[in-house]
Write an enzyme that holds these catalytic residues in place. Structure first.
Site, PDB file in Angstrom:
ATOM      1  CD  GLU A 172     -56.023  26.760 -57.140  1.00 49.53           C
ATOM      2  OE1 GLU A 172     -56.973  25.981 -57.318  1.00 49.53           O
ATOM      3  OE2 GLU A 172     -54.835  26.382 -57.101  1.00 49.53           O
ATOM      4  CD  GLU A 378     -52.654  25.847 -53.509  1.00 48.76           C
ATOM      5  OE1 GLU A 378     -52.937  24.853 -54.222  1.00 48.76           O
ATOM      6  OE2 GLU A 378     -53.500  26.520 -52.911  1.00 48.76           O
TER       7      GLU A 378
HETATM    8  C1  GBH Z   1     -55.422  23.514 -55.347  1.00 48.13           C
HETATM    9  O1  GBH Z   1     -56.420  23.288 -56.274  1.00 48.13           O
HETATM   10  C2  GBH Z   1     -56.066  24.033 -54.115  1.00 48.13           C
HETATM   11  O2  GBH Z   1     -55.850  25.415 -53.937  1.00 48.13           O
HETATM   12  C3  GBH Z   1     -55.719  23.257 -52.888  1.00 48.13           C
HETATM   13  O3  GBH Z   1     -56.614  23.579 -51.866  1.00 48.13           O
HETATM   14  C4  GBH Z   1     -55.697  21.788 -53.224  1.00 48.13           C
HETATM   15  O4  GBH Z   1     -55.570  20.984 -52.089  1.00 48.13           O
HETATM   16  C5  GBH Z   1     -54.561  21.550 -54.167  1.00 48.13           C
HETATM   17  O5  GBH Z   1     -54.638  22.382 -55.272  1.00 48.13           O
HETATM   18  C6  GBH Z   1     -54.413  20.118 -54.644  1.00 48.13           C
HETATM   19  O6  GBH Z   1     -55.512  19.732 -55.410  1.00 48.13           O
HETATM   20  O7  GBH Z   1     -58.704  18.742 -61.970  1.00 48.13           O
HETATM   21  O8  GBH Z   1     -58.291  17.023 -63.572  1.00 48.13           O
HETATM   22  O9  GBH Z   1     -59.184  19.128 -64.266  1.00 48.13           O
HETATM   23  C7  GBH Z   1     -55.999  22.805 -57.495  1.00 48.13           C
HETATM   24  C8  GBH Z   1     -57.178  22.603 -58.394  1.00 48.13           C
HETATM   25  C9  GBH Z   1     -56.023  21.219 -59.920  1.00 48.13           C
HETATM   26  C10 GBH Z   1     -57.958  22.465 -60.590  1.00 48.13           C
HETATM   27  C11 GBH Z   1     -55.724  20.924 -61.359  1.00 48.13           C
HETATM   28  C12 GBH Z   1     -57.642  22.179 -62.007  1.00 48.13           C
HETATM   29  C13 GBH Z   1     -56.679  20.575 -63.485  1.00 48.13           C
HETATM   30  C14 GBH Z   1     -56.693  19.101 -63.658  1.00 48.13           C
HETATM   31  N1  GBH Z   1     -56.784  22.423 -59.769  1.00 48.13           N
HETATM   32  N2  GBH Z   1     -56.955  20.916 -62.105  1.00 48.13           N
HETATM   33  S1  GBH Z   1     -58.307  18.463 -63.355  1.00 48.13           S
END
Ligand code: GBH
Length: 475
Positions: A172, A378
């Site tokens: 990511e 994921e």
């Molecule tokens: C992943 O990130 C990671 O790779 C992992 O390490 C983490 O534990 C897991 O997901 C759970 O969070 O954040 O309200 O703008 C995900 C990160 C999640 C970023 C969704 C963009 C969009 C909604 N992403 N997010 S918000």
């Protein structure tokens, strides 16, 4: 006939990898052992006010000491594959020069344990834990970091290439660039929109250079990929203005990486949308072409869709956009875009549930990079634990339902032609959920942090049956 049988279980392709995922800083702990130096996440989590509850990854799930037990747990759950990440400051403590033997030994032992249990390892080189020393020299906004990353990739490949077949460069990169250097809700917590764009470019460059370093060090049979978190962007209405907002966010969320990595270019609309901030002079001739290296897999991480509309300048947006309470936007140049929570149920992260977004993204890559195998590296959900009527402690029907619906979405993409070869639930264990600390639990397996006791939730037992049978029950 079978095509219309709505009761038969959904079969997945033979050889489909059923796995679970974790990352180094989120589970390992042992942050001062084996010669490891601080990463940007150690610094960030130890800075008061950055992480909920003042939580840090100092101990986390103590996986560094408990990896054998954790692999045994994976076996019990019938997992065919396990995605983990390597901690850069564990294997190359200064971010420069030779590898630290003790750091490599840990990952060799982990890989051996997995192979001994018949579990395929999928190794991610970078899941956000940049050595602090590399940040001190400029971090991802500095071009040199891309070269540092490729050197590190080569060291890990030399040491683990005989054991690990499946390699992923970055996890990511959107989060690294735009949450780390834009909104500042991730380490290192910097908040400059141009630094965020520079970081994005150097992550692209670092990816390309790292793929070259991996190819040079790994056997031909090795498979090299990248894990992206592409956004399933939906305009709130069909108006041209809302569609244009969706186009802008698609560029900043997804095409800023897939442009260079898959097509060797930055799209003109992205450059135009950000022209008031930067002329992108940090992109040197040949960089986008270098970022585009042949890949053996494209890995998609997906949780929730992104719903946007056009907003008049100066409107305060709803915060479903990664701000996480920061005054700074992770979307450089997109201040006229508003983010919305679609109606319907949400997980404990506040993220709305929309499995169709996963089908859509898999089909997008199927069309965009025909012939490249796809993986879901994921997908999962965070819910608080609630005892059920029978008093079972870790009964999590909501998580089970989330996984089931998203696996159906993966199956739909396969039925429509996408070459999806694996699915990794996030996460094997409850773990350090970044700025949210330990309060947010994503595990198939519950972790009682004071005792480090692991207890599979009911979703884990369900997932184990799916993994063992290779098919998804309809109910
Ligand atoms: C992943 O990130 C990671 O790779 C992992 O390490 C983490 O534990 C897991 O997901 C759970 O969070 O954040 O309200 O703008 C995900 C990160 C999640 C970023 C969704 C963009 C969009 C909604 N992403 N997010 S918000």
């Amino acid at each position: 006939g079978p095509a219309t049988d709505t009761t038969a279980p959904l079969r997945f392709p033979s050889g489909f990898l059923w796995g679970a995922a974790t990352s180094a800083y989120q589970i390992e702990g042992a942050v001062r052992e084996g010669g490891r130096t601080p990463s940007i996440w150690d610094t960030y989590s130890h800075t008061p006010g950055r992480v909920a509850g003042g939580d840090t990854g100092d101990v986390a799930c103590d996986h560094y000491h408990r990896y054998r037990e954790d692999v045994a747990l994976m076996s019990e759950l019938g997992l065919g594959a396990y995605r983990f990440s390597v901690s850069w400051p564990r294997v190359q403590p200064t971010g420069r020069g030779p590898a630290a033997q003790r750091g490599l030994d840990f990952y060799r032992a982990l890989a051996d344990e997995l192979l001994g249990a018949g579990i395929t390892p999928l190794l991610t080189l970078y899941h956000w834990d940049l050595p602090q020393e590399v940040e001190d020299e400029g971090g991802w906004p500095a071009r040199e970091t891309a070269h540092r990353f490729a050197e590190y990739a080569g060291l890990v490949a030399e040491a683990l290439g005989d054991r690990v077949e499946m390699w992923t460069t970055l996890n990511e990169p959107w989060c690294s660039a735009f949450l780390g250097y834009g909104s500042g809700v991730h380490a290192p917590g910097r908040t400059d929109p141009v630094d965020a764009l520079r970081a994005a470019h150097h992550l692209n460059l670092g990816h390309g250079l790292a793929v070259q370093a991996l190819r040079a060090a790994l056997p031909d049979s090795a498979q090299v990929s990248v894990s992206l978190n592409p956004a399933a962007v939906r305009p709130r209405t069909g108006t041209p203005a809302d569609r244009d907002a969706a186009r802008r966010i698609d560029a900043l969320a997804t095409r800023v990486f897939t442009g260079p990595m898959l097509h060797g270019r930055y799209d003109a609309d992205l450059l135009e949308d950000t022209a008031q901030l930067t002329d992108w002079a940090f992109v040197q001739d040949g960089d986008p072409a270098l970022a585009r290296q042949p890949l053996d897999g494209i890995c998609v991480n997906y949780y929730t869709p992104t719903v946007v509309s056009a907003a008049p300048a100066g409107t305060e947006p709803e915060r479903n956009d990664g701000h996480g309470g920061s005054a700074h936007s992770p979307w450089p140049g997109a201040d006229r875009v508003a983010f919305h929570q679609p109606p319907g149920s949400r997980t404990a992260m506040g993220w709305s549930i929309d499995p169709g977004g996963l089908t859509e993204l898999l089909l997008r890559f199927h069309r965009e990079s025909p012939g490249t195998p796809l993986y879901v590296t994921e997908n999962g959900a965070c819910y608080p634990d609630a005892p059920d009527a029978e008093g079972r402690r870790f009964h999590d029907p909501e998580r089970l339902d989330y996984l089931q619906r998203h696996l159906r979405a993966v199956h739909r993409a396969v039925a429509e032609g996408a070459d999806v070869r694996g699915y990794f639930a996030w996460s094997l264990l409850d773990n350090f959920e970044w700025a949210w600390g330990y309060d947010k639990r994503f595990g198939l397996v519950h972790v009682d942090y004071p005792t480090q006791r692991r207890t599979p939730r009911s979703s884990a037992a369900w997932y184990a049956r799916v993994a063992r049978s290779g098919e998804l029950p309809r109910e």
